[in-house]
Design an enzyme around this catalytic site. Sequence first.
Site, mmCIF file in Angstrom:
data_model
loop_
_atom_site.group_PDB
_atom_site.id
_atom_site.type_symbol
_atom_site.label_atom_id
_atom_site.label_comp_id
_atom_site.label_asym_id
_atom_site.label_seq_id
_atom_site.Cartn_x
_atom_site.Cartn_y
_atom_site.Cartn_z
ATOM 1 N N ALA A 1 -0.424 -11.556 -12.116
ATOM 2 C CA ALA A 1 -0.653 -10.544 -13.148
ATOM 3 C C ALA A 1 -0.221 -9.163 -12.681
ATOM 4 O O ALA A 1 0.308 -8.366 -13.463
ATOM 5 C CB ALA A 1 -2.133 -10.542 -13.539
ATOM 6 N N ASP B 1 2.822 -6.194 -4.641
ATOM 7 C CA ASP B 1 3.106 -6.764 -5.955
ATOM 8 C C ASP B 1 3.891 -5.789 -6.817
ATOM 9 O O ASP B 1 4.774 -6.189 -7.583
ATOM 10 C CB ASP B 1 1.803 -7.150 -6.656
ATOM 11 C CG ASP B 1 1.046 -8.242 -5.930
ATOM 12 O OD1 ASP B 1 1.704 -9.102 -5.314
ATOM 13 O OD2 ASP B 1 -0.196 -8.231 -5.968
ATOM 14 N N ALA C 1 2.549 3.375 -6.103
ATOM 15 C CA ALA C 1 1.337 2.580 -6.318
ATOM 16 C C ALA C 1 0.234 2.898 -5.318
ATOM 17 O O ALA C 1 -0.948 2.776 -5.648
ATOM 18 C CB ALA C 1 1.675 1.092 -6.272
#
Length: 303
Positions: free
Chosen positions: A42, A250, A280
């Site tokens: 996800a 990710d 991030a």
Amino acid sequence: MYDVLVVGSANADLTVRVTRRPGAGETVLGTDLVESAGGKGANQAAAAARIGGRTALLARVGGDAFGELLLAAQRAAGTDVAPVIVDEGARTGTAMIIVGPDGDNSIVVSPGANAALTPDDVAAAADVFAASAVVSLQLEIPMETVRAAAAAAEEAGTRVVLNPSPAPEDLDRELLAVADPLVVNEHEARQLSGRTDGTPADWAAALRERGARSVVVTLGGDGALVLDASGTTTVPGVRVEAVDTTGAGDAFTGALATRLAGGATLAEAARFAVRVGAAAVTKPGAQPSYPTTDELAQLPELP
């Protein structure tokens, strides 16, 4: 048509920040618990979608509040969640995350519904594989499902980005052979290459010799190393103040897959992905920290 189809896990992240990590048998106080959307699959889908990639996610979630949380986060990012299976009889996967004062984290995952994603689910999504330029895979779902997804991508003529995390003791040759690229951090590169010493370039070369079509080794704040048929490229890092490293790998992988789908070379895609990964770590959490293209423009360009 999709730029990226992500086949993988979806977890609710339960995060606590601490001033220091507890030792064995020790209790320490932390901050209030923060619930947010996560899971390697996800996360990669959200990262790809937030930078404009046409993205779909094939995953399983439970019919519970955490499942709703994950679906809402994907929709907000712009991911097509039509392939996501809601399993009313299962609990959504969860990840318990401890973040230290340096921003580094320790994570324990309870798979929940992720463990029930099957090769039959992959077969039922054959049309989605055929409509995708890149398929991104990780190892937080059953290995037979990962193999089925890799085979489905090969049959559809779709490029496979493989992030073998959590790293297994060994990675079978069939999966290595479809990885283009294999995306690993330094720990994973060392373990999967079977080299206890050497450099990231040595580990990448060993992994390519074992069958990977191309290899990307992420180096945290130092950027990344890329190895493919054109040779070795070192991508410099972006110096930022790290707040929380959760999900940064990710973010990198989702961005890499998106740029590859758009026709970039592996080195070009890695340069872009390094900047997304750097952005991030400047915010807490995984998916909540992923930048849009406008937010990314605020970071300095790579030299």
